[in-house]
Design an enzyme around this catalytic site. Structure first.
Site, PDB file in Angstrom:
ATOM      1  N   LYS A 197       0.881  -1.165   0.000  1.00 45.84           N
ATOM      2  CA  LYS A 197       0.000   0.000   0.000  1.00 45.84           C
ATOM      3  C   LYS A 197       0.923   1.221   0.000  1.00 45.84           C
ATOM      4  CE  LYS A 197      -2.718   3.368   1.530  1.00 45.84           C
ATOM      5  NZ  LYS A 197      -2.125   4.712   1.761  1.00 45.84           N
TER       6      LYS A 197
ATOM      7  N   GLY B 294       4.706   3.723  10.698  1.00 41.14           N
ATOM      8  CA  GLY B 294       3.944   4.962  10.664  1.00 41.14           C
ATOM      9  C   GLY B 294       3.501   5.389  12.055  1.00 41.14           C
ATOM     10  N   SER B 295       2.365   6.044  12.113  1.00 41.98           N
ATOM     11  CA  SER B 295       1.898   6.642  13.363  1.00 41.98           C
ATOM     12  C   SER B 295       1.256   5.610  14.275  1.00 41.98           C
ATOM     13  CB  SER B 295       0.874   7.742  13.057  1.00 41.98           C
ATOM     14  OG  SER B 295      -0.321   7.168  12.533  1.00 41.98           O
TER      15      SER B 295
ATOM     16  N   GLY C  61      -2.574   5.325  13.173  1.00 37.48           N
ATOM     17  CA  GLY C  61      -2.802   4.523  11.977  1.00 37.48           C
ATOM     18  C   GLY C  61      -2.417   3.070  12.183  1.00 37.48           C
TER      19      GLY C  61
ATOM     20  N   GLU D 184       5.645  -0.839  13.305  1.00 38.10           N
ATOM     21  CA  GLU D 184       6.533   0.108  13.986  1.00 38.10           C
ATOM     22  C   GLU D 184       5.748   1.408  14.089  1.00 38.10           C
ATOM     23  OE1 GLU D 184      10.064   3.020  12.829  1.00 38.10           O
ATOM     24  OE2 GLU D 184      10.377   0.979  12.101  1.00 38.10           O
TER      25      GLU D 184
ATOM     26  N   CYS E 116      12.323   8.020  12.652  1.00 37.44           N
ATOM     27  CA  CYS E 116      11.587   7.363  13.728  1.00 37.44           C
ATOM     28  C   CYS E 116      12.410   7.254  15.003  1.00 37.44           C
ATOM     29  CB  CYS E 116      11.133   5.982  13.284  1.00 37.44           C
ATOM     30  SG  CYS E 116      12.432   4.988  12.534  1.00 37.44           S
TER      31      CYS E 116
ATOM     32  N   GLU F  25       5.747  11.448  21.307  1.00 39.89           N
ATOM     33  CA  GLU F  25       6.514  11.870  20.137  1.00 39.89           C
ATOM     34  C   GLU F  25       5.865  13.076  19.469  1.00 39.89           C
ATOM     35  OE1 GLU F  25       8.226   9.926  15.965  1.00 39.89           O
ATOM     36  OE2 GLU F  25       6.472   9.050  16.943  1.00 39.89           O
TER      37      GLU F  25
END
Length: 513
Positions: free
Chosen positions: A166, A221-222, A225, A245, A282, A382
């Protein structure tokens, strides 16, 4: 109904560049997954897999100019950074080809029958097999190394799993270009091009995790999400592994003796780490425990100088820019939080401005004791972008109290003095033990930005840094896409070649007589 177009956007201006694809319809997505599923048999050929991974690396290297140019136009990360990222990406592909060729990733174990044991032991032979189609969710901040040709894709293909990626909306043209190169590499070695597919669109991402032929997923990502996809993977009629992650604060602890010994050096290094990739790594240090007093002041001054020398940078998209600006403002509004160098919007940035998604780097400062107050919990989360928080602590107990409040992290860094690195029991050893409990990688007298692709690397950590205990970087990343199978008392001619007595493939194995 017309397909929804997918546009490439220039983050330097915030303007659309070109239409590069269309969002996948449910039918498009289903066809891609089914074609990938059908390619599993061809991909099971280890020799073809090895050739495919190496051919993909060669094609990406051969197209380096176009790949870097396209990625820079969509991310503003710069040609130097992206050239290095491409080298890392092709190195990963070759490293996984070498791992497949060497064969220890299969973890072959053979126990011969032992009827005289109590209880008797039957003949057992164990190795690992691929899970099936893997869904990969590309990261925004690494358009190559954690995207279509990146580590999740490379490790899954190495395991023998077809991949449906994706694509991230921040770099769709780069995703399409890299996807076409991977498919060319597959065809060149006799594999179906369907072993790698690229799809676009938010709904396609949800449909992908729910598709019954998808057997596992990888995400970078977040937290928001990633958690939504993790929950969807768990809620399926047949749940699947989801290796996500998510988010990480990546704390740094500067001891008093380290600050006394090299405050300026640490402050300058911190500035470089916080602003690397415009703070979009990250493992960017988001919380730095610095002693109160003159030595800590010298460190803060060096950090301020380093940030001022860096200048404004461009974030990947308007959502990240808006989140960064609002996140900094929310933190700066707390009592006793100061902004020695103000982070925020860059010159002429924002809607209608010529600066696109430009932001200025900075840092906040707060007494460490405040971080035990729930009202300051946002400082322990974060903030994506070029900002960090200096928490000034009075003593080791106060620093330890803050560390004990932190959730899981990808990394934790200790800045120690020369005497402290000599070893033995003491505060430094206690600190290493403490941060080992909350991070997947512990760094001493370095900076966490920059994750080496190496066999011993671990890029993961306790939740919310990751949703599993695996790594997304390094040789053991392949283990995410495999499952063990044991064969008991199976006649040798009926065993997979990897497990037969003659070892026709010449693979490493552990044998118990």
């Amino acid at each position: 109904m017309a397909a929804t177009p997918v546009w490439s956007v220039d983050p330097r201006t915030g303007k659309q560049r070109e239409q590069v694809a269309a969002e996948a319809t449910p039918q498009d997505l289903d066809e891609a997954v089914r074609a990938a599923h059908a390619s599993r048999t061809a991909l099971a050929d280890r020799t073809a897999r090895i050739a495919f991974l190496r051919a993909a690396a060669e094609l990406l290297d051969g197209s380096a100019e176009a790949v870097v140019r396209t990625a820079d136009a969509e991310t503003a990360l710069g040609t130097a950074r992206l050239t290095g990222e491409l080298a890392r990406t092709t190195y990963q592909l070759r490293a996984f080809a070498d791992a497949v060729e060497e064969g220890s990733y299969l973890d072959i174990r053979i126990d011969h029958p032992a009827p005289d044991l109590a209880p008797p032991r039957p003949g057992l032979r164990r190795y690992k097999v691929p899970l099936g189609v893997v869904a990969v969710y590309a990261a925004s901040n690494f358009p190559l190394a954690f995207s279509v040709p990146g580590g999740d894709t490379a490790s899954a293909l190495a395991a023998g799993c077809p991949v449906v990626v994706k694509a991230h909306p921040d770099h769709p043209a780069t995703s399409e270009l890299c996807g076409s190169l991977l498919r060319r590499a597959a065809v060149a070695v006799g594999l179906p091009e369907a072993v790698v597919a690229v799809v676009h669109g938010f709904e396609a991402g949800l449909d992908l995790i729910r598709h019954p032929l998808v057997s596992a997923a990888g995400f970078t990502g977040s937290i928001r999400g990633g958690r939504a996809l993790f929950d969807a993977a768990s809620a399926r009629p047949v749940p699947i592994p989801f290796h996500g992650e998510l988010g990480s604060l990546n704390p740094v602890v500067v001891t008093p003796s380290a600050a006394a010994e090299r405050a300026e050096e640490i402050g300058a290094g911190l500035a470089g780490s916080v602003t690397l990739g415009v703070g979009q790594f990250c493992v960017k240090p988001g919380l730095v425990l610095v002693p109160a007093g003159p030595d800590g002041d010298r460190l803060a001054e060096a950090l301020a100088k380093g940030l001022a020398d860096t200048g404004p940078g461009v974030l990947l998209d308007h959502r990240m820019r808006d989140g960064f600006v609002s996140g900094v403002a929310e933190r700066a509004a707390l009592p006793e939080v100061t902004a020695p160098v103000a982070a925020g919007p860059g010159p002429d940035a924002g809607d209608g401005g010529s600066g696109g998604h430009t932001v200025a780097a900075g840092f906040l400062s707060v007494p460490a004791g405040r971080l035990t107050d729930p009202a300051y919990a946002v400082l322990l989360e974060e903030c994506f972008g070029p900002v960090t928080v200096l928490a000034r602590y009075a003593d080791q107990h106060e620093a330890a109290t803050v560390l004990d409040r932190l959730p899981g992290n990808l990394s934790a860094t200790l800045q120690l003095s020369a005497a402290e690195t000599a070893g033995g029991p003491g505060p430094a050893a206690e600190l290493i033990d403490r941060v080992t409990r909350l991070a997947g990688r512990v760094v001493v007298n370095g900076w966490p930005t920059g994750v080496a692709v190496a066999p011993a690397q671990h890029h993961g950590g306790p939740y919310p840094a990751a949703t599993s205990h695996s790594t997304s970087v390094g040789g053991t990343a392949i283990e995410r896409w495999l499952r063990p199978v044991a064969y008991q008392s199976v006649p040798d001619p009926l065993l997979p070649p990897e497990l037969r007595d003659a070892n026709p493939l010449g693979l490493p194995r552990r044998v118990t007589p």
